[in-house]
Design a protein around this motif. Structure first.
Motif, PDB file in Angstrom:
ATOM      1  N   LYS A  30      32.972  47.773 -57.908  1.00 58.86           N
ATOM      2  CA  LYS A  30      33.287  46.364 -57.652  1.00 58.86           C
ATOM      3  C   LYS A  30      34.490  46.216 -56.722  1.00 58.86           C
ATOM      4  CE  LYS A  30      36.285  45.273 -61.565  1.00 58.86           C
ATOM      5  NZ  LYS A  30      36.459  44.429 -62.737  1.00 58.86           N
ATOM      6  N   HIS A  31      35.408  47.184 -56.731  1.00 62.16           N
ATOM      7  CA  HIS A  31      36.556  47.138 -55.824  1.00 62.16           C
ATOM      8  C   HIS A  31      36.201  47.728 -54.462  1.00 62.16           C
ATOM      9  CE1 HIS A  31      39.064  45.673 -58.976  1.00 62.16           C
ATOM     10  NE2 HIS A  31      39.065  46.804 -59.663  1.00 62.16           N
ATOM     11  N   LEU A  32      35.480  48.833 -54.455  1.00 57.01           N
ATOM     12  CA  LEU A  32      35.128  49.527 -53.213  1.00 57.01           C
ATOM     13  C   LEU A  32      34.401  48.600 -52.243  1.00 57.01           C
ATOM     14  CD1 LEU A  32      35.522  52.494 -52.270  1.00 57.01           C
ATOM     15  CD2 LEU A  32      33.173  52.898 -52.941  1.00 57.01           C
ATOM     16  N   LYS A  33      33.580  47.709 -52.769  1.00 56.72           N
ATOM     17  CA  LYS A  33      32.807  46.785 -51.931  1.00 56.72           C
ATOM     18  C   LYS A  33      33.690  45.877 -51.081  1.00 56.72           C
ATOM     19  CE  LYS A  33      28.724  46.552 -54.861  1.00 56.72           C
ATOM     20  NZ  LYS A  33      27.863  45.682 -55.678  1.00 56.72           N
ATOM     21  N   HIS A  34      34.941  45.701 -51.479  1.00 57.76           N
ATOM     22  CA  HIS A  34      35.829  44.784 -50.766  1.00 57.76           C
ATOM     23  C   HIS A  34      36.545  45.403 -49.571  1.00 57.76           C
ATOM     24  CE1 HIS A  34      35.494  41.367 -53.491  1.00 57.76           C
ATOM     25  NE2 HIS A  34      35.347  42.285 -54.439  1.00 57.76           N
ATOM     26  N   PHE A  35      36.499  46.719 -49.419  1.00 58.66           N
ATOM     27  CA  PHE A  35      37.295  47.298 -48.330  1.00 58.66           C
ATOM     28  C   PHE A  35      36.660  48.481 -47.616  1.00 58.66           C
ATOM     29  CE2 PHE A  35      38.504  49.845 -51.987  1.00 58.66           C
ATOM     30  CZ  PHE A  35      38.604  51.121 -51.459  1.00 58.66           C
ATOM     31  N   PHE A  36      35.622  49.093 -48.150  1.00 58.95           N
ATOM     32  CA  PHE A  36      35.152  50.401 -47.669  1.00 58.95           C
ATOM     33  C   PHE A  36      34.511  50.385 -46.282  1.00 58.95           C
ATOM     34  CE2 PHE A  36      32.263  54.241 -48.429  1.00 58.95           C
ATOM     35  CZ  PHE A  36      33.254  55.140 -48.105  1.00 58.95           C
ATOM     36  N   MET A  37      34.050  49.241 -45.811  1.00 57.65           N
ATOM     37  CA  MET A  37      33.465  49.131 -44.470  1.00 57.65           C
ATOM     38  C   MET A  37      34.283  48.160 -43.647  1.00 57.65           C
ATOM     39  SD  MET A  37      30.847  50.944 -43.662  1.00 57.65           S
ATOM     40  CE  MET A  37      30.004  50.088 -42.356  1.00 57.65           C
ATOM     41  N   LYS A  39      35.079  45.134 -41.661  1.00 55.43           N
ATOM     42  CA  LYS A  39      34.385  43.856 -41.510  1.00 55.43           C
ATOM     43  C   LYS A  39      34.060  43.626 -40.034  1.00 55.43           C
ATOM     44  CE  LYS A  39      36.437  42.005 -45.619  1.00 55.43           C
ATOM     45  NZ  LYS A  39      37.364  41.153 -46.246  1.00 55.43           N
ATOM     46  N   PRO A  40      32.935  43.035 -39.718  1.00 52.92           N
ATOM     47  CA  PRO A  40      32.062  42.240 -40.566  1.00 52.92           C
ATOM     48  C   PRO A  40      30.999  43.067 -41.302  1.00 52.92           C
ATOM     49  CG  PRO A  40      31.267  42.088 -38.337  1.00 52.92           C
ATOM     50  CD  PRO A  40      32.514  42.946 -38.312  1.00 52.92           C
ATOM     51  N   HIS A  41      30.970  44.374 -41.118  1.00 51.02           N
ATOM     52  CA  HIS A  41      30.021  45.216 -41.847  1.00 51.02           C
ATOM     53  C   HIS A  41      30.410  45.183 -43.317  1.00 51.02           C
ATOM     54  CE1 HIS A  41      29.128  46.367 -37.815  1.00 51.02           C
ATOM     55  NE2 HIS A  41      30.238  47.066 -37.685  1.00 51.02           N
ATOM     56  N   GLN A  42      29.469  45.554 -44.173  1.00 51.88           N
ATOM     57  CA  GLN A  42      29.798  45.499 -45.587  1.00 51.88           C
ATOM     58  C   GLN A  42      29.076  46.566 -46.392  1.00 51.88           C
ATOM     59  OE1 GLN A  42      28.573  41.834 -47.464  1.00 51.88           O
ATOM     60  NE2 GLN A  42      26.891  41.561 -46.023  1.00 51.88           N
ATOM     61  N   LEU A  43      29.685  46.892 -47.498  1.00 57.37           N
ATOM     62  CA  LEU A  43      29.089  47.762 -48.499  1.00 57.37           C
ATOM     63  C   LEU A  43      28.322  46.848 -49.449  1.00 57.37           C
ATOM     64  CD1 LEU A  43      28.883  50.569 -49.883  1.00 57.37           C
ATOM     65  CD2 LEU A  43      30.967  49.984 -51.113  1.00 57.37           C
ATOM     66  N   VAL A  44      26.995  47.006 -49.480  1.00 51.34           N
ATOM     67  CA  VAL A  44      26.180  46.097 -50.293  1.00 51.34           C
ATOM     68  C   VAL A  44      25.800  46.696 -51.639  1.00 51.34           C
ATOM     69  CG1 VAL A  44      25.317  44.770 -48.344  1.00 51.34           C
ATOM     70  CG2 VAL A  44      24.037  46.778 -49.104  1.00 51.34           C
ATOM     71  N   SER A  45      25.891  48.010 -51.763  1.00 50.12           N
ATOM     72  CA  SER A  45      25.546  48.657 -53.019  1.00 50.12           C
ATOM     73  C   SER A  45      26.339  49.957 -53.145  1.00 50.12           C
ATOM     74  CB  SER A  45      24.044  48.955 -53.049  1.00 50.12           C
ATOM     75  OG  SER A  45      23.703  49.668 -54.209  1.00 50.12           O
ATOM     76  N   CYS A  46      26.728  50.259 -54.376  1.00 49.73           N
ATOM     77  CA  CYS A  46      27.493  51.483 -54.614  1.00 49.73           C
ATOM     78  C   CYS A  46      27.239  51.977 -56.033  1.00 49.73           C
ATOM     79  CB  CYS A  46      28.981  51.200 -54.424  1.00 49.73           C
ATOM     80  SG  CYS A  46      30.033  52.626 -54.681  1.00 49.73           S
ATOM     81  N   GLU A  47      26.946  53.274 -56.157  1.00 48.89           N
ATOM     82  CA  GLU A  47      26.792  53.924 -57.451  1.00 48.89           C
ATOM     83  C   GLU A  47      27.786  55.074 -57.525  1.00 48.89           C
ATOM     84  OE1 GLU A  47      22.828  55.321 -58.005  1.00 48.89           O
ATOM     85  OE2 GLU A  47      21.937  53.402 -57.452  1.00 48.89           O
ATOM     86  N   ILE A  48      28.576  55.065 -58.574  1.00 49.82           N
ATOM     87  CA  ILE A  48      29.591  56.110 -58.759  1.00 49.82           C
ATOM     88  C   ILE A  48      29.430  56.745 -60.128  1.00 49.82           C
ATOM     89  CG2 ILE A  48      32.059  56.502 -59.127  1.00 49.82           C
ATOM     90  CD1 ILE A  48      32.633  54.493 -56.936  1.00 49.82           C
ATOM     91  N   ASP A  49      29.347  58.074 -60.141  1.00 50.19           N
ATOM     92  CA  ASP A  49      29.415  58.873 -61.368  1.00 50.19           C
ATOM     93  C   ASP A  49      30.608  59.801 -61.147  1.00 50.19           C
ATOM     94  OD1 ASP A  49      29.097  60.435 -63.596  1.00 50.19           O
ATOM     95  OD2 ASP A  49      27.177  61.281 -63.001  1.00 50.19           O
TER      96      ASP A  49
END
Length: 154
Positions: A30-37, A39-49
């Motif tokens: 939920k945090h990674l989606k706010h900064f990892f790409m 902008k204007p590109h975006q992280l739309v999905s992320c799975e972390i184990d």
């Protein structure tokens, strides 16, 4: 850490954030989606184990196109070091076209300030040159700036 000028790229910054906040941002979808790409590109999905061999799967949206990236974590030292790669996918399955291994190093300079080092390690000089030409320093710099701006709100 010893860098290889032929295959490694590095970005170093001093972030005005506590190390534990940076760690939490990098290890929580939920945090990674706010900064990892950038902008204007975006992280739309992320799975972390979050464990060695655990999945680190992302889906980016770049100019209307989805880019899937599947990988695993290689090393975790909570609050200090995060290493992930797309060389393998979950279950240690070799990837068909690996691009890099990323190493994130965090060093507290004081309670509210962290030395932030991002290293991209590539399989050969050609892949490194390609990543540099794609804008490694600009892109990862924007990611660091976005991380700092986002995490200040937490």
């Amino acid at each position: 850490m010893i860098l290889d000028a032929e295959t490694d790229l590095q970005l170093e910054r001093t972030l005005q954030l506590p190390t534990d906040v940076i760690w939490r941002c990098w290890t929580t979808p939920k945090h990674l989606k706010h900064f990892f790409m950038p902008k204007p590109h975006q992280l739309v999905s992320c799975e972390i184990d979050l464990r060695p061999g655990g999945r680190f799967n992302t889906v980016f949206e770049v100019e209307g196109n989805e880019m899937r990236n599947e990988g695993v974590f290689l090393e975790l030292i909570p609050g200090r070091k995060l290493v992930f790669t797309d060389t393998y996918t979950e279950g240690w399955k070799p990837a068909e076209n690996p691009f890099m291994t990323a190493i994130l190093l965090l060093e507290p300079l004081n309670p509210d300030c962290t030395r932030y080092v991002a290293i991209a390690r590539h399989r050969n000089a050609e892949a490194r040159a390609e990543h540099e030409k794609m804008g490694f320093h600009t892109g990862w710099g924007i990611v660091a700036d976005q991380l700092e701006a986002y995490a200040r709100q937490l």
